[in-house]
Scaffold this motif. Structure first.
Motif, PDB file in Angstrom:
ATOM      1  N   CYS A  45       0.840  -1.201   0.000  1.00 42.57           N
ATOM      2  CA  CYS A  45       0.000   0.000   0.000  1.00 42.57           C
ATOM      3  C   CYS A  45       0.876   1.253   0.000  1.00 42.57           C
ATOM      4  N   ILE A  46       0.337   2.309  -0.617  1.00 44.41           N
ATOM      5  CA  ILE A  46       0.898   3.655  -0.515  1.00 44.41           C
ATOM      6  C   ILE A  46      -0.087   4.490   0.304  1.00 44.41           C
ATOM      7  N   TYR A  47       0.397   5.105   1.361  1.00 38.41           N
ATOM      8  CA  TYR A  47      -0.421   5.977   2.208  1.00 38.41           C
ATOM      9  C   TYR A  47       0.004   7.423   1.950  1.00 38.41           C
ATOM     10  N   ILE A  48      -0.966   8.304   1.694  1.00 40.61           N
ATOM     11  CA  ILE A  48      -0.670   9.719   1.473  1.00 40.61           C
ATOM     12  C   ILE A  48      -1.300  10.528   2.616  1.00 40.61           C
ATOM     13  N   PHE A  49      -0.489  11.390   3.249  1.00 45.27           N
ATOM     14  CA  PHE A  49      -0.928  12.140   4.420  1.00 45.27           C
ATOM     15  C   PHE A  49      -0.736  13.644   4.208  1.00 45.27           C
ATOM     16  N   ARG A  57       2.679  17.580   2.744  1.00 43.52           N
ATOM     17  CA  ARG A  57       2.220  16.226   2.434  1.00 43.52           C
ATOM     18  C   ARG A  57       3.402  15.263   2.399  1.00 43.52           C
ATOM     19  N   CYS A  58       3.118  13.997   2.731  1.00 41.89           N
ATOM     20  CA  CYS A  58       4.137  12.965   2.651  1.00 41.89           C
ATOM     21  C   CYS A  58       3.470  11.647   2.296  1.00 41.89           C
ATOM     22  N   SER A  59       4.274  10.664   1.936  1.00 42.37           N
ATOM     23  CA  SER A  59       3.725   9.356   1.576  1.00 42.37           C
ATOM     24  C   SER A  59       4.561   8.258   2.214  1.00 42.37           C
ATOM     25  N   VAL A  60       3.895   7.155   2.497  1.00 45.01           N
ATOM     26  CA  VAL A  60       4.521   5.992   3.113  1.00 45.01           C
ATOM     27  C   VAL A  60       4.210   4.778   2.253  1.00 45.01           C
ATOM     28  N   LYS A  61       5.217   3.950   2.029  1.00 48.45           N
ATOM     29  CA  LYS A  61       5.021   2.698   1.298  1.00 48.45           C
ATOM     30  C   LYS A  61       5.215   1.545   2.270  1.00 48.45           C
ATOM     31  N   GLN A  62       4.227   0.645   2.300  1.00 42.69           N
ATOM     32  CA  GLN A  62       4.332  -0.514   3.181  1.00 42.69           C
ATOM     33  C   GLN A  62       3.996  -1.782   2.412  1.00 42.69           C
ATOM     34  N   MET A  63       4.934  -2.692   2.344  1.00 48.03           N
ATOM     35  CA  MET A  63       4.699  -3.971   1.683  1.00 48.03           C
ATOM     36  C   MET A  63       3.980  -4.920   2.636  1.00 48.03           C
TER      37      MET A  63
END
Length: 524
Positions: A45-49, A57-63
């Motif tokens: 998933c890619i999370y955008i905050f 704004r920033c984004s997080v990638k979690q496998m």
């Protein structure tokens, strides 16, 4: 924006996400993008905050971690309430189970649907995907998944209803749901105890289709997602492609796009005032708005050729230059509309019955609006400053003077007033630009085959009902590897449970009307 993803790793993910919200104040979860990153990486998933204080704004990638045949990621729905439905959407299409999420049911597809269609290895053989006319399986329990200490995946069942609860279905065929939306409503007498939304009755698999379409072919789909924000929806898609390709647009294009977006916003808000009146039984108030909406559509049609489906923006500019009469007719429209807006208040908006049905109904404070990602006029009615045009400007919005309409009560009445006041601001924006449209190209010529460089981008616009965004993952091909749309209405519907608990079932109708969601935008 080009995404520069943070990566925390599976074991640290939950703790780092909590720090992201509580210590770094990224309190607005914009969207969650499920993605199959390919055979080497797997699902994730890619999370955008967004930080609502600084608008950074920033984004997080979690496998996802593979446990046997299953894929799991810890839930964040206890940190950001809008993750409830966003995670269910990812589960529905990718099969990723979110550990600790109390309601892991499908959200859009039938309960008896086999497989996860947005995975790259999904078998799309028509013979294996035959449509059935059988009734869907109705479930009254949901499942929560967790990992034991020794790493085994275990399920805990939760009942959705107790034996003595009274459940009423509002929709899917109901005029007040403004389309095929089913709200499974648990009642205690006339009071609402819980609302479970059931979506997907007109889900058309648009995001899956985009993976096999060329970039120009995808444009036609955006107008049909929300015919009341057709210009803005397409603006987001061409915007993310143009940003990724580094296309420089002429000022003429930027001026015209801004004017068209605002005409489309007025079009939506006029239908909104009409539908609010219709849902409360005020037929005259509905006719006033529909009467004047025709004038807006006339002005747009002379340039675009469409009234509901506009098909006007394209990658690199516009489909055609504006009609020779466009400037004169737009100015005449603005002059006509200004006094008409007061008529909607006179005949309906300030009617004593409207105040009794709207004031204090479906109220939500600013903190909850941020937590549930209630953007647009519905969120600004609670005091949350979230206008994308102000804080992430595009086109000519950083060059025009307009007021962000922010009220404080957070109820259906203030949501209605926000829409009314925003029409005046749209007229202000149009009037600042219409006499100053510069000469220049209306289209910057592109190569016959458009290919986007490798990378991930997110581009958002201020749609008529809130933030509409487009996430693009390109692998350098002529088609998107993953194209995900952030709908305006999904989080609005997801917040109705919180808004309506303890209120009467009649208030569900007025709250839905005041929120202003459009079903194809939600379902895609």
């Amino acid at each position: 924006m080009k995404l520069e993803n943070k990566e925390f790793g599976f074991e640290r993910f939950a703790d780092e996400m909590a720090k992201l919200k509580k210590e770094q104040h990224f309190d607005y979860l914009v969207t969650i993008v499920g993605e199959d990153f390919g055979a080497e990486e797997g699902l994730g998933c890619i999370y955008i905050f967004e930080n609502t204080q600084t608008h950074e704004r920033c984004s997080v990638k979690q496998m996802a971690k593979q446990v046997g045949d299953d894929y799991v990621i810890p839930t964040v729905c206890k940190l950001w309430a809008d993750a409830d439905l966003l995670e269910r959407e990812v589960y529905d299409f990718y099969g990723i189970k979110f550990l600790g999420h109390p309601d892991m049911r499908r959200l859009y597809l039938r309960n008896d649907f086999k497989g996860y269609p947005l995975r790259k290895d999904y078998d799309m053989d028509p013979a294996k995907n035959m449509y059935t006319t059988e009734d869907d399986i109705e479930v009254d329990t949901t499942t929560e998944w967790n990992l034991t200490a020794d790493g085994k995946l275990v399920a805990t069942a939760h009942k959705l209803f107790t034996d003595d609860e009274f459940v009423v279905n509002v929709g899917p065929q109901h005029p007040s749901t403004h389309g095929v939306l089913r709200l499974q409503t648990v009642l205690d007498g006339e009071k609402v105890k819980r609302i479970y939304p059931h979506l997907g009755y007109i889900h058309r698999g648009i995001e899956k289709m985009c993976e096999s379409y060329t970039y120009p072919q995808t444009l036609a789909l955006t107008d049909r997602m929300n015919y009341l924000s057709a210009m803005m929806h397409r603006h987001a898609l061409v915007g993310v492609i143009e940003e990724a390709m580094g296309i420089e647009l002429s000022e003429r294009i930027l001026y015209i796009r801004t004017i068209m977006d605002e005409l489309q916003r007025i079009d939506n808000h006029l239908l909104y005032t009409s539908c609010c009146a219709q849902d409360l039984g005020a037929l005259t108030g509905m006719l006033y708005g529909m009467r004047d909406r025709e004038h807006v559509l006339n002005v747009m049609e002379e340039t675009t050729g469409g009234r509901l489906i506009q098909n006007y923006y394209r990658i690199g500019g516009l489909q055609a230059d504006i009609d020779p009469n466009f400037v004169a007719n737009t100015k005449a429209l603005c002059k006509y509309l200004r006094p008409m807006i007061q008529e909607y208040l006179d005949v309906f908006g300030d009617n004593v019955i409207t105040h009794q049905r709207f004031e204090g109904i479906g109220a939500m404070n600013q903190e909850d609006c941020i937590n549930y990602a209630v953007t647009g006029p519905a969120g600004r009615a609670s005091g949350w400053r979230n206008d994308v045009r102000k804080y992430h400007p595009y086109a000519m919005y950083n060059k025009v003077d307009f007021e962000e309409i922010v009220l404080t009560n957070g109820d259906s009445m203030d949501r209605y007033y926000c829409h009314i006041k925003e029409m005046y601001q749209s007229l202000n924006i149009i009037e600042q630009l219409i006499d100053n449209i510069p000469e220049g190209d209306f289209y910057i010529k592109q190569k016959p085959i458009i290919k986007v460089p490798e990378g991930q981008w997110y581009f958002s616009v201020e749609g008529a009902s809130g933030e509409f965004g487009a996430y693009l993952d390109s692998r350098g091909d002529k088609s998107a590897y993953r194209l995900k749309f952030r709908p305006m209405g999904l989080t609005l519907v997801g917040a109705m449970d919180k808004m309506l608990q303890g209120q009467k079932i009649a208030d569900l109708v007025t709250t839905g009307a005041a929120l202003d969601f459009v079903i194809p935008d939600i379902d895609r």
